[in-house]
Motif scaffolding. Structure first.
Motif, PDB file in Angstrom:
ATOM      1  N   GLY A 148       0.805  -1.219   0.000  1.00 54.19           N
ATOM      2  CA  GLY A 148       0.000   0.000   0.000  1.00 54.19           C
ATOM      3  C   GLY A 148       0.830   1.258   0.000  1.00 54.19           C
ATOM      4  N   ALA A 149       2.112   1.141  -0.389  1.00 53.99           N
ATOM      5  CA  ALA A 149       3.013   2.294  -0.390  1.00 53.99           C
ATOM      6  C   ALA A 149       3.058   2.993  -1.741  1.00 53.99           C
ATOM      7  CB  ALA A 149       4.426   1.855   0.003  1.00 53.99           C
ATOM      8  N   ASP A 150       2.096   2.673  -2.601  1.00 55.19           N
ATOM      9  CA  ASP A 150       2.021   3.324  -3.906  1.00 55.19           C
ATOM     10  C   ASP A 150       1.021   4.473  -3.897  1.00 55.19           C
ATOM     11  OD1 ASP A 150      -0.130   1.643  -3.515  1.00 55.19           O
ATOM     12  OD2 ASP A 150      -0.234   0.963  -5.598  1.00 55.19           O
ATOM     13  N   GLY A 151       0.561   4.851  -2.691  1.00 52.60           N
ATOM     14  CA  GLY A 151      -0.392   5.945  -2.571  1.00 52.60           C
ATOM     15  C   GLY A 151       0.122   7.017  -1.635  1.00 52.60           C
ATOM     16  N   ASP A 152      -0.690   7.416  -0.677  1.00 52.48           N
ATOM     17  CA  ASP A 152      -0.344   8.459   0.286  1.00 52.48           C
ATOM     18  C   ASP A 152       0.277   7.801   1.520  1.00 52.48           C
ATOM     19  OD1 ASP A 152      -0.258  10.457   2.198  1.00 52.48           O
ATOM     20  OD2 ASP A 152      -2.198  11.315   1.655  1.00 52.48           O
ATOM     21  N   ILE A 153       1.607   7.835   1.630  1.00 54.75           N
ATOM     22  CA  ILE A 153       2.252   7.125   2.734  1.00 54.75           C
ATOM     23  C   ILE A 153       2.035   7.836   4.067  1.00 54.75           C
ATOM     24  CG2 ILE A 153       3.997   6.129   1.218  1.00 54.75           C
ATOM     25  CD1 ILE A 153       6.017   8.024   2.592  1.00 54.75           C
ATOM     26  N   LYS A 158      12.913  11.874  -0.932  1.00 58.50           N
ATOM     27  CA  LYS A 158      11.828  12.853  -0.819  1.00 58.50           C
ATOM     28  C   LYS A 158      10.493  12.141  -0.596  1.00 58.50           C
ATOM     29  CE  LYS A 158      14.622  16.312  -1.923  1.00 58.50           C
ATOM     30  NZ  LYS A 158      15.029  17.332  -0.955  1.00 58.50           N
ATOM     31  N   PRO A 159      10.228  11.644   0.618  1.00 58.66           N
ATOM     32  CA  PRO A 159       8.957  10.960   0.849  1.00 58.66           C
ATOM     33  C   PRO A 159       7.785  11.906   1.048  1.00 58.66           C
ATOM     34  CG  PRO A 159      10.225  10.979   2.863  1.00 58.66           C
ATOM     35  CD  PRO A 159      11.097  11.611   1.812  1.00 58.66           C
ATOM     36  N   CYS A 160       8.063  13.222   1.142  1.00 59.76           N
ATOM     37  CA  CYS A 160       6.990  14.176   1.427  1.00 59.76           C
ATOM     38  C   CYS A 160       7.404  15.556   0.925  1.00 59.76           C
ATOM     39  CB  CYS A 160       6.717  14.240   2.933  1.00 59.76           C
ATOM     40  SG  CYS A 160       8.147  14.814   3.892  1.00 59.76           S
ATOM     41  N   GLU A 161       6.429  16.432   0.855  1.00 63.94           N
ATOM     42  CA  GLU A 161       6.702  17.827   0.561  1.00 63.94           C
ATOM     43  C   GLU A 161       7.289  18.501   1.795  1.00 63.94           C
ATOM     44  OE1 GLU A 161       6.346  19.351  -2.358  1.00 63.94           O
ATOM     45  OE2 GLU A 161       5.625  17.491  -3.293  1.00 63.94           O
ATOM     46  N   LYS A 162       8.092  19.543   1.579  1.00 67.15           N
ATOM     47  CA  LYS A 162       8.643  20.273   2.717  1.00 67.15           C
ATOM     48  C   LYS A 162       7.502  20.906   3.510  1.00 67.15           C
ATOM     49  CE  LYS A 162      11.822  23.972   4.037  1.00 67.15           C
ATOM     50  NZ  LYS A 162      12.812  24.986   3.588  1.00 67.15           N
TER      51      LYS A 162
END
Length: 293
Positions: A11-16, A183-187
């Motif tokens: 399920g890591a292909d969506g919003d982690i 980069k797992p997320c936006e700053k």
């Protein structure tokens, strides 16, 4: 299994950020499935005779703890056992030792222990190569090995951070500030500061002796001190970040002297950049200053 297939399975292909707890649970289950036949401490060390008396006593305590968690399923005791295995020097087989450690971390993660979740994250990040559970390359015809994946690792670490785990908080402080190459997320400055504040507060609890062991918590105070000491001159501040950090430090008495007047001035400076959190902080500190007059 390919990297894409592994991410989809977990399920890591969506919003982690939204799905991190579910990802961590599934990741832990994958590791548990691959370590279920690992020999126990008792099997690996219980019959050895060359240990000294104090070493034998330590091993017997670990075996007793292993039997205890097998019976009561306490995930926090499982982490304690895995911690012991990780630093133990009595094992001759590094692969079996590492697999046994990850077995108990995985059990702990499934039981909800944040330290177990962050350990599973480190496993997917490539920390525990001795376990020989991971491959660094895709192989769609080979399901025996998992694939090292920083994205899955960071999701497990976030699940841990949401439960107060220091390693997870430290990692996501860096992610939210955009410091890491991954980069797992936006700053997100506010989320980064949330992680840092929790770390600093936890380090104070550790220093007060109310938590027995936490090797990552002290990093929070160090990171905050670095932010202050390495700050550019004030005439170069072009956004809310440094004035907010200085305001926080003066309000809390962290790194800098506790001074509400200075905290208020810095929060107002940060608020001038449109920072909503600084606006709220300035109002709060202003009310406290007024009460003290």
């Amino acid at each position: 299994m390919t990297l894409e297939e592994q991410r989809k399975m977990l399920g890591a292909d969506g919003d982690i950020e939204r799905d991190c707890e579910d990802i961590a649970r599934k990741a832990a289950q994958l590791i548990l499935d691959r370590t279920e036949n690992t020999p126990s401490i008792a099997d690996m060390l219980g019959e050895e005779s060359e240990f000294k008396d104090e070493e034998r006593q330590e091993i017997e305590k670990a075996i007793a703890l292993e039997r205890e968690v097998e019976i009561n399923g306490d995930p926090y005791k499982m982490c304690e056992l895995a911690d012991w295995i990780e630093v133990c020097t009595f094992f001759e087989d590094d692969e079996e030792k590492c697999r046994l450690m990850l077995h108990w971390y995985a059990e702990a993660a499934l039981g909800g222990a944040p330290a177990g979740m962050s350990a599973i994250g480190r496993a997917f990040d490539g920390w525990y190569g001795d376990a020989e559970l991971f491959d660094s390359e895709d192989d769609e015809d080979d399901d025996e090995f998992l694939i090292q994946d920083d994205l899955i690792g960071s999701a497990c670490e976030l699940a841990a951070a949401k439960r107060g785990d220091s390693y997870g908080l430290l990692q996501w402080f860096s992610y939210y500030l955009g410091w890491n190459l991954e980069k797992p997320c936006e700053k997100n400055f506010d989320k980064a500061m949330d992680c840092l504040v929790q770390l600093v507060e936890r380090s104070r609890v550790v220093n007060a002796g109310r938590i027995r062991r936490d090797i990552w918590a002290y990093q929070g105070a160090r990171k905050l001190e670095d932010l202050v000491k390495k700050a550019p001159p004030q005439n170069e501040w072009d956004d809310c970040e440094y004035p907010y950090i200085f305001g926080l430090c003066h309000e809390k008495g962290w790194v800098l002297e506790k001074d509400l007047e200075k905290a208020l001035a810095y929060y107002r400076m940060a608020a001038g950049f449109g920072h909503e959190r600084s606006k709220s902080a300035a109002k709060r500190v202003q009310e406290e200053v007024a009460e003290r007059r």
